[in-house]
Design a protein around this motif. Structure first.
Motif, PDB file in Angstrom:
ATOM      1  N   HIS A 263       0.831  -1.208   0.000  1.00  0.00           N
ATOM      2  CA  HIS A 263       0.000   0.000   0.000  1.00  0.00           C
ATOM      3  C   HIS A 263       0.860   1.251   0.000  1.00  0.00           C
ATOM      4  O   HIS A 263       0.601   2.203  -0.745  1.00  0.00           O
ATOM      5  N   LEU A 264       1.892   1.251   0.829  1.00  0.00           N
ATOM      6  CA  LEU A 264       2.817   2.391   0.902  1.00  0.00           C
ATOM      7  C   LEU A 264       3.388   2.705  -0.479  1.00  0.00           C
ATOM      8  O   LEU A 264       3.429   3.871  -0.911  1.00  0.00           O
ATOM      9  N   LEU A 265       3.836   1.669  -1.160  1.00  0.00           N
ATOM     10  CA  LEU A 265       4.436   1.865  -2.487  1.00  0.00           C
ATOM     11  C   LEU A 265       3.442   2.456  -3.482  1.00  0.00           C
ATOM     12  O   LEU A 265       3.823   3.217  -4.378  1.00  0.00           O
ATOM     13  N   ASN A 266       2.167   2.113  -3.315  1.00  0.00           N
ATOM     14  CA  ASN A 266       1.145   2.623  -4.231  1.00  0.00           C
ATOM     15  C   ASN A 266       0.749   4.068  -3.951  1.00  0.00           C
ATOM     16  O   ASN A 266       0.073   4.693  -4.772  1.00  0.00           O
ATOM     17  N   GLN A 267       1.156   4.598  -2.799  1.00  0.00           N
ATOM     18  CA  GLN A 267       0.778   5.964  -2.447  1.00  0.00           C
ATOM     19  C   GLN A 267       1.728   7.021  -2.987  1.00  0.00           C
ATOM     20  O   GLN A 267       1.426   8.212  -2.960  1.00  0.00           O
ATOM     21  N   ILE A 268       2.891   6.585  -3.448  1.00  0.00           N
ATOM     22  CA  ILE A 268       3.905   7.538  -3.928  1.00  0.00           C
ATOM     23  C   ILE A 268       4.312   7.136  -5.344  1.00  0.00           C
ATOM     24  O   ILE A 268       4.841   6.037  -5.555  1.00  0.00           O
ATOM     25  N   ALA A 269       4.053   8.006  -6.293  1.00  0.00           N
ATOM     26  CA  ALA A 269       4.452   7.726  -7.679  1.00  0.00           C
ATOM     27  C   ALA A 269       5.977   7.812  -7.784  1.00  0.00           C
ATOM     28  O   ALA A 269       6.576   8.825  -7.430  1.00  0.00           O
ATOM     29  N   TYR A 270       6.599   6.749  -8.239  1.00  0.00           N
ATOM     30  CA  TYR A 270       8.058   6.730  -8.365  1.00  0.00           C
ATOM     31  C   TYR A 270       8.454   5.985  -9.629  1.00  0.00           C
ATOM     32  O   TYR A 270       7.654   5.260 -10.227  1.00  0.00           O
ATOM     33  N   GLY A 271       9.672   6.186 -10.038  1.00  0.00           N
ATOM     34  CA  GLY A 271      10.176   5.534 -11.240  1.00  0.00           C
ATOM     35  C   GLY A 271      11.648   5.213 -11.089  1.00  0.00           C
ATOM     36  O   GLY A 271      12.231   5.347 -10.008  1.00  0.00           O
ATOM     37  N   ASP A 272      12.252   4.809 -12.186  1.00  0.00           N
ATOM     38  CA  ASP A 272      13.672   4.468 -12.166  1.00  0.00           C
ATOM     39  C   ASP A 272      14.520   5.736 -12.187  1.00  0.00           C
ATOM     40  O   ASP A 272      14.195   6.710 -12.865  1.00  0.00           O
ATOM     41  N   VAL A 273      15.596   5.695 -11.455  1.00  0.00           N
ATOM     42  CA  VAL A 273      16.539   6.808 -11.411  1.00  0.00           C
ATOM     43  C   VAL A 273      17.784   6.412 -12.200  1.00  0.00           C
ATOM     44  O   VAL A 273      18.348   5.333 -11.972  1.00  0.00           O
ATOM     45  N   PRO A 274      18.223   7.234 -13.137  1.00  0.00           N
ATOM     46  CA  PRO A 274      19.436   6.880 -13.900  1.00  0.00           C
ATOM     47  C   PRO A 274      20.668   6.885 -13.003  1.00  0.00           C
ATOM     48  O   PRO A 274      20.865   7.803 -12.199  1.00  0.00           O
ATOM     49  N   HIS A 275      21.449   5.830 -13.110  1.00  0.00           N
ATOM     50  CA  HIS A 275      22.684   5.720 -12.329  1.00  0.00           C
ATOM     51  C   HIS A 275      23.858   5.580 -13.288  1.00  0.00           C
ATOM     52  O   HIS A 275      23.806   4.796 -14.240  1.00  0.00           O
ATOM     53  N   SER A 276      24.898   6.340 -13.031  1.00  0.00           N
ATOM     54  CA  SER A 276      26.106   6.190 -13.835  1.00  0.00           C
ATOM     55  C   SER A 276      26.807   4.896 -13.428  1.00  0.00           C
ATOM     56  O   SER A 276      26.716   4.452 -12.280  1.00  0.00           O
ATOM     57  N   GLU A 277      27.482   4.295 -14.379  1.00  0.00           N
ATOM     58  CA  GLU A 277      28.165   3.036 -14.113  1.00  0.00           C
ATOM     59  C   GLU A 277      29.300   3.254 -13.114  1.00  0.00           C
ATOM     60  O   GLU A 277      30.070   4.217 -13.205  1.00  0.00           O
ATOM     61  N   VAL A 278      29.369   2.375 -12.133  1.00  0.00           N
ATOM     62  CA  VAL A 278      30.424   2.452 -11.118  1.00  0.00           C
ATOM     63  C   VAL A 278      31.615   1.624 -11.588  1.00  0.00           C
ATOM     64  O   VAL A 278      31.473   0.434 -11.903  1.00  0.00           O
ATOM     65  N   VAL A 279      32.758   2.264 -11.644  1.00  0.00           N
ATOM     66  CA  VAL A 279      33.990   1.586 -12.051  1.00  0.00           C
ATOM     67  C   VAL A 279      34.949   1.598 -10.877  1.00  0.00           C
ATOM     68  O   VAL A 279      35.296   2.662 -10.348  1.00  0.00           O
ATOM     69  N   LEU A 280      35.350   0.425 -10.449  1.00  0.00           N
ATOM     70  CA  LEU A 280      36.258   0.322  -9.310  1.00  0.00           C
ATOM     71  C   LEU A 280      37.669   0.677  -9.769  1.00  0.00           C
ATOM     72  O   LEU A 280      38.205   0.048 -10.694  1.00  0.00           O
TER      73      LEU A 280
END
Length: 304
Positions: A263-280
């Motif tokens: 229910h909590l998840l359905n109360q807040i509209a959210y989407g994917d956040v772009p993440h830059s590739e992590v290079v060690l």
């Protein structure tokens, strides 16, 4: 760096360890149920959700919570979630599962103790306001300003006038929060008289859970009807369109956790956040560095 079979095996072990953390908590619930079932009156045991389904859904929902967390940070959202309900209703278990995979710098718990002498002289909401989130934060209140409508009212820690003023003030207070951009969710965890009796009996018999039973909790058993009247009055006076109450059926703890998170998840509209590739980066090595061994007496003895 090439990934070897050894690396894959170690990664699987790490993932399994994460799952074991939830399994440990689940086994703790089972132990509590077993103790209560062996009490003289048989307790209030019931058929719970299938464990395989529970784990599958919990991990799926926790993955979504991580996505929500990233979105909250990305968009600078301010989220407040209140957890209320009778003693032993399962608020703490739900909060644990929500925060289990999240960053404590983003998602934190506010569980305030009883007010001290100074706080008792302040504006009632003052000590709660300082725990409200800044942009990019989620705050879960394990009990909240609604203490005034519940335990304080029933136990006589405030006057009737205090309660009436609270009911006048809290709708405006919450409307102010919402107007300021706060996303405010309010959950009431509901259990039956029989189920609370069952859980209290289990805690009395369990040395690992006895700390959860305060003298105030014990009093709540004797005052079940007083708390019921207080709850009904609270919901009637503070269920506003800007911040409605949501009741979670919590006799089955596993279902309650899943239903609350979904229910909590359905109360807040959210989407994917772009993440830059992590290079060690490659580790830097210095010719003049010599590693010195730590004295053995400084190590914790390996009892296992």
């Amino acid at each position: 760096m090439d990934t070897t079979q050894s690396d894959i095996d170690r990664l699987k072990a790490e993932i399994t360890d994460d799952f074991d953390e939830e399994l440990e908590m689940s086994l703790e619930d089972d132990r509590l149920d077993l103790i209560a079932e062996n009490l003289p009156d048989g307790g209030g045991s019931h058929q719970g959700l299938d464990r395989k389904i529970y784990f599958r859904e919990l991990f799926r929902l926790q993955h979504e919570l991580v996505r929500l967390q990233d979105w909250v940070v990305h968009k600078g959202l301010k989220v407040v979630i209140l957890f209320e309900g009778r003693d032993s209703a399962g608020k703490g278990g739900a909060i644990k599962r929500i925060t289990q995979r999240l960053n404590p710098r983003v998602c934190r718990i506010a569980a305030l103790p009883a007010p001290n002498e100074r706080e008792r002289t302040q504006w009632y909401f003052q000590r709660y306001v300082q725990h409200l989130p800044s942009a990019g934060e989620i705050v879960l209140f394990d009990r909240s300003w609604y203490n005034r409508a519940g335990v304080e009212r029933v136990m006589g820690f405030c006057t009737g006038d205090d309660v009436e003023e609270f009911f006048r003030s809290v709708p405006e207070f919450e409307r102010m929060l919402v107007r300021s951009g706060v996303i405010l969710l309010k959950y009431w965890f509901s259990i039956t008289d029989q189920e609370q009796q069952y859980r209290f009996q289990a805690r009395i018999q369990d040395p690992l859970k006895q700390w959860k039973l305060s003298p105030m909790d014990v009093q709540s058993r004797a005052r079940w009807e007083d708390y019921t009247r207080a709850k009904e009055s609270m919901l009637r006076n503070t269920n506003i369109p800007e911040a409605p109450w949501w009741v979670v059926e919590a006799v089955d703890k596993k279902k309650a956790r899943l239903n609350c998170i979904a229910h909590l998840l359905n109360q807040i509209a959210y989407g994917d956040v772009p993440h830059s590739e992590v290079v060690l980066p490659e580790r830097k090595r210095h010719e003049d560095y010599e590693r010195h061994p730590v004295p053995r007496e400084m190590y914790v003895p390996e009892a296992y």
